[in-house]
Design a protein around this motif. Structure first.
Motif, PDB file in Angstrom:
ATOM      1  N   LYS A  57      -0.708  -3.736 -10.768  1.00  8.68           N
ATOM      2  CA  LYS A  57       0.733  -3.885 -10.169  1.00  8.68           C
ATOM      3  C   LYS A  57       0.582  -3.870  -8.548  1.00  8.68           C
ATOM      4  O   LYS A  57       1.556  -4.517  -7.961  1.00  8.68           O
ATOM      5  CB  LYS A  57       1.378  -2.618 -10.864  1.00  8.68           C
ATOM      6  N   LYS A  58      -0.057  -3.049  -8.106  1.00  9.87           N
ATOM      7  CA  LYS A  58      -0.079  -2.862  -6.606  1.00  9.87           C
ATOM      8  C   LYS A  58      -0.760  -4.142  -6.026  1.00  9.87           C
ATOM      9  O   LYS A  58      -0.047  -4.768  -5.062  1.00  9.87           O
ATOM     10  CB  LYS A  58      -1.060  -1.715  -6.286  1.00  9.87           C
ATOM     11  N   GLU A  60      -0.125  -7.281  -7.316  1.00  8.77           N
ATOM     12  CA  GLU A  60       0.784  -8.162  -7.564  1.00  8.77           C
ATOM     13  C   GLU A  60       1.610  -8.057  -6.676  1.00  8.77           C
ATOM     14  O   GLU A  60       2.340  -9.063  -5.994  1.00  8.77           O
ATOM     15  CB  GLU A  60       1.244  -8.101  -8.986  1.00  8.77           C
ATOM     16  N   GLU A  61       2.141  -6.843  -6.366  1.00  4.92           N
ATOM     17  CA  GLU A  61       3.126  -6.382  -5.212  1.00  4.92           C
ATOM     18  C   GLU A  61       2.871  -7.090  -4.023  1.00  4.92           C
ATOM     19  O   GLU A  61       3.515  -7.833  -3.247  1.00  4.92           O
ATOM     20  CB  GLU A  61       3.691  -5.197  -5.270  1.00  4.92           C
ATOM     21  N   GLN A  62       1.369  -6.819  -3.641  1.00  6.95           N
ATOM     22  CA  GLN A  62       0.969  -7.288  -2.358  1.00  6.95           C
ATOM     23  C   GLN A  62       0.738  -8.882  -2.354  1.00  6.95           C
ATOM     24  O   GLN A  62       1.367  -9.304  -1.041  1.00  6.95           O
ATOM     25  CB  GLN A  62      -0.506  -6.601  -2.248  1.00  6.95           C
ATOM     26  N   ARG A  63       0.446  -9.571  -3.220  1.00  5.90           N
ATOM     27  CA  ARG A  63       0.550 -10.895  -3.249  1.00  5.90           C
ATOM     28  C   ARG A  63       1.899 -11.335  -2.977  1.00  5.90           C
ATOM     29  O   ARG A  63       2.273 -12.402  -2.392  1.00  5.90           O
ATOM     30  CB  ARG A  63       0.096 -11.430  -4.748  1.00  5.90           C
ATOM     31  N   ARG A  64       3.014 -10.788  -3.803  1.00  5.69           N
ATOM     32  CA  ARG A  64       4.539 -11.360  -3.502  1.00  5.69           C
ATOM     33  C   ARG A  64       4.843 -11.153  -2.085  1.00  5.69           C
ATOM     34  O   ARG A  64       5.405 -11.940  -1.492  1.00  5.69           O
ATOM     35  CB  ARG A  64       5.360 -10.441  -4.592  1.00  5.69           C
ATOM     36  N   ARG A  65       4.425  -9.948  -1.569  1.00  2.64           N
ATOM     37  CA  ARG A  65       4.889  -9.611  -0.188  1.00  2.64           C
ATOM     38  C   ARG A  65       4.266 -10.808   0.750  1.00  2.64           C
ATOM     39  O   ARG A  65       4.834 -11.366   1.631  1.00  2.64           O
ATOM     40  CB  ARG A  65       4.374  -8.235   0.312  1.00  2.64           C
TER      41      ARG A  65
END
Length: 76
Positions: A57-58, A60-65
């Protein structure tokens, strides 16, 4: 008075078997049953799965950012 010899015999039996019972109890405390081993394994696997899920999850959030920072609109 008739019960006294039986009481003495019972006490003698208890005294004689006490070390055996104490040894058996110590062995039981020192070893892990299969049920306990299975329970511990299941707990470790659930903790590992939860840890991996948080890491995914972390990431994936970093990739989106980073995707949004790069200027892309659909970072889904």
């Amino acid at each position: 008075m008739l019960m006294l010899p039986g009481c003495i015999a019972k006490t003698a039996l208890d005294v004689a078997t006490m070390p055996v019972r104490a040894g058996a109890q110590a062995a039981d405390w020192a070893t892990t049953s299969q049920d306990e081993a299975d329970r511990n394994y299941g707990r470790r696997m659930r903790e590992q799965e939860a840890r991996e899920s948080r890491e995914r999850k972390k990431a994936e959030e970093q990739r989106r950012r980073e995707c949004r920072r790069a200027g892309y609109k659909d970072c889904g």
